[in-house]
Design a protein around this motif. Structure first.
Motif, mmCIF file in Angstrom:
data_model
loop_
_atom_site.group_PDB
_atom_site.id
_atom_site.type_symbol
_atom_site.label_atom_id
_atom_site.label_comp_id
_atom_site.label_asym_id
_atom_site.label_seq_id
_atom_site.Cartn_x
_atom_site.Cartn_y
_atom_site.Cartn_z
ATOM 1 N N SER A 122 0.847 -1.218 0.074
ATOM 2 C CA SER A 122 0.195 0.092 0.017
ATOM 3 C C SER A 122 0.841 1.497 0.144
ATOM 4 O O SER A 122 0.309 2.402 -0.387
ATOM 5 C CB SER A 122 -1.058 0.028 1.259
ATOM 6 O OG SER A 122 -0.233 -0.030 2.469
ATOM 7 N N SER A 123 1.980 1.250 0.572
ATOM 8 C CA SER A 123 2.884 2.292 0.494
ATOM 9 C C SER A 123 3.377 2.776 -0.937
ATOM 10 O O SER A 123 4.112 3.808 -1.014
ATOM 11 C CB SER A 123 4.313 2.067 1.430
ATOM 12 O OG SER A 123 3.891 1.600 2.664
ATOM 13 N N SER A 124 3.200 1.955 -1.809
ATOM 14 C CA SER A 124 3.769 1.919 -3.144
ATOM 15 C C SER A 124 2.693 2.554 -4.104
ATOM 16 O O SER A 124 3.052 3.090 -5.251
ATOM 17 C CB SER A 124 4.446 0.723 -3.832
ATOM 18 O OG SER A 124 3.311 -0.174 -4.230
ATOM 19 N N ILE A 125 1.434 2.696 -3.622
ATOM 20 C CA ILE A 125 0.250 2.855 -4.668
ATOM 21 C C ILE A 125 0.330 4.514 -4.807
ATOM 22 O O ILE A 125 0.422 4.816 -5.850
ATOM 23 C CB ILE A 125 -0.906 2.703 -3.807
ATOM 24 C CG1 ILE A 125 -1.121 1.158 -3.756
ATOM 25 C CG2 ILE A 125 -2.234 3.290 -4.638
ATOM 26 C CD1 ILE A 125 -2.359 0.643 -3.102
ATOM 27 N N LEU A 126 0.494 5.295 -3.909
ATOM 28 C CA LEU A 126 0.498 6.829 -4.073
ATOM 29 C C LEU A 126 1.854 7.151 -5.042
ATOM 30 O O LEU A 126 1.576 7.799 -6.125
ATOM 31 C CB LEU A 126 0.256 7.545 -3.021
ATOM 32 C CG LEU A 126 -0.980 7.413 -2.148
ATOM 33 C CD1 LEU A 126 -0.813 8.182 -0.851
ATOM 34 C CD2 LEU A 126 -2.346 7.685 -3.058
ATOM 35 N N PRO A 127 2.808 6.647 -4.820
ATOM 36 C CA PRO A 127 3.907 7.136 -5.491
ATOM 37 C C PRO A 127 4.060 6.575 -7.067
ATOM 38 O O PRO A 127 4.226 7.194 -7.989
ATOM 39 C CB PRO A 127 5.271 6.463 -4.827
ATOM 40 C CG PRO A 127 4.779 6.131 -3.374
ATOM 41 C CD PRO A 127 3.413 6.043 -3.545
ATOM 42 N N THR A 128 3.244 5.270 -7.072
ATOM 43 C CA THR A 128 3.048 4.938 -8.508
ATOM 44 C C THR A 128 2.094 5.543 -9.072
ATOM 45 O O THR A 128 2.307 5.916 -10.365
ATOM 46 C CB THR A 128 2.493 3.300 -8.416
ATOM 47 O OG1 THR A 128 3.665 2.622 -7.702
ATOM 48 C CG2 THR A 128 2.222 2.791 -9.672
ATOM 49 N N LEU A 129 0.998 6.162 -8.814
ATOM 50 C CA LEU A 129 0.084 6.997 -9.361
ATOM 51 C C LEU A 129 0.862 8.451 -9.651
ATOM 52 O O LEU A 129 0.328 8.822 -10.621
ATOM 53 C CB LEU A 129 -1.251 7.375 -8.436
ATOM 54 C CG LEU A 129 -2.043 6.199 -8.081
ATOM 55 C CD1 LEU A 129 -3.006 6.305 -7.130
ATOM 56 C CD2 LEU A 129 -2.514 5.475 -9.358
ATOM 57 N N ALA A 130 1.633 8.904 -8.890
ATOM 58 C CA ALA A 130 2.128 10.131 -9.029
ATOM 59 C C ALA A 130 3.096 10.087 -10.426
ATOM 60 O O ALA A 130 3.145 10.748 -11.113
ATOM 61 C CB ALA A 130 2.900 10.420 -7.848
ATOM 62 N N LEU A 131 3.963 8.901 -10.580
ATOM 63 C CA LEU A 131 4.667 8.672 -11.514
ATOM 64 C C LEU A 131 4.192 8.377 -12.710
ATOM 65 O O LEU A 131 4.729 8.515 -13.886
ATOM 66 C CB LEU A 131 5.696 7.775 -11.181
ATOM 67 C CG LEU A 131 6.985 8.076 -10.055
ATOM 68 C CD1 LEU A 131 7.698 7.057 -9.432
ATOM 69 C CD2 LEU A 131 7.825 9.137 -10.452
ATOM 70 N N ALA A 132 2.875 7.566 -12.638
ATOM 71 C CA ALA A 132 2.241 7.031 -14.172
ATOM 72 C C ALA A 132 1.341 8.147 -14.477
ATOM 73 O O ALA A 132 1.099 7.803 -15.455
ATOM 74 C CB ALA A 132 1.421 5.797 -13.294
ATOM 75 N N ALA A 133 1.035 8.858 -14.034
ATOM 76 C CA ALA A 133 0.307 10.277 -14.556
ATOM 77 C C ALA A 133 0.758 10.717 -16.028
ATOM 78 O O ALA A 133 -0.075 10.818 -17.169
ATOM 79 C CB ALA A 133 0.141 11.363 -13.517
#
Length: 262
Positions: A122-133
């Motif tokens: 779950s700690s990787s979800i927000l960073p992933t979304l930020a980088l995937a945009a």
């Protein structure tokens, strides 16, 4: 210290020593991290960075392809306008700004995900979304443009005239041929994820090589800076090689060494 790290030698001598060590896989020792070899630092911290980078690449590519394809199929409708608006937002908003917004609303306000630190998936979800945009928006924009052209081509009309269903025409002909030009942006997309991770990892306090890179710059840890730069360059070359291989997989007409003949 100068004598220990060879900094008292002429620049050309330092360069030759460094290149010789590099040929043996030795990237030097860190000034900051208790004289640890740079290769060990990279090996220790690469896990979180590779995880969020890979996730961002997959999420951005898959959702971007779907969004662009739907926008092309529903051309000149509200769906197309909505997809275009999402693409504009994704391209316009920097990853570090989006990271702060996601962190504030979904981490602090709603408390759906951890605000920072590296604990579990779950700690990787927000960073992933930020980088995937940004990759998502870029892929969607390219995909829509290419698929609109493909859908208006003669062989698509021929497929429809032969009685192929709309679903078969899109999946077997339009989608596959639209993907070929889109693959060309995978390299730049990987670069955007790499550079974005430098700041995003610091925002979310992720113990990855991006965070390590920034800390090395702040402390003038030159061996670590050079080692990470070489590692990022090598990673980019590998990605470009994979992209070239994917060309042949997606389009059988593209083959190396046979003049394009089957």
């Amino acid at each position: 210290m100068n004598q220990k790290y060879g900094l008292n030698k002429p620049l050309w001598d330092q360069y030759l020593i460094y290149m010789g060590n590099l040929l043996h896989g030795n990237l030097g020792t860190s000034f900051q991290f208790n004289n640890q070899p740079v290769t060990q630092l990279i090996a220790h911290d690469i896990g979180p960075s590779m995880q969020i980078g890979t996730q961002a690449m997959i999420v951005g590519s898959v959702l971007g392809i779907l969004l662009g394809a739907v926008a092309a199929i529903k051309k000149n409708t509200w769906v197309d306008s909505g997809a275009t608006f999402i693409s504009i937002l994704g391209i316009s908003i920097p990853s570090f700004v989006l990271a702060v917004l996601l962190q504030y609303y979904f981490g602090y306000k709603l408390q759906w995900f951890p605000v920072a630190l590296w604990q579990n998936f779950s700690s990787s979800i927000l960073p992933t979304l930020a980088l995937a945009a940004f990759p998502l928006a870029n892929v969607a924009r390219f995909m829509r443009t290419e698929m609109v052209d493909v859908l208006d081509s003669d062989y698509i009309e021929l497929a429809k005239a032969k009685g192929d269903s709309e679903r078969k025409t899109i999946t077997h002909h339009a989608l596959r041929n639209s993907l070929i030009p889109v693959i060309t942006i995978v390299g730049p997309m990987a670069v955007s994820i790499m550079t974005g991770s430098l700041v995003v990892e610091n925002i979310f306090s992720i113990p990855g090589i991006g965070n390590q890179f920034v800390q090395s710059i702040l402390t003038n840890d030159y061996p670590t800076i050079m080692g990470l730069t070489i590692f990022y360059s090598f990673l980019l070359v590998v990605i470009i090689l994979v992209v070239d291989i994917l060309y042949g997989i997606i389009d059988p007409r593209i083959r190396l060494g046979n003049g394009g003949k089957e």
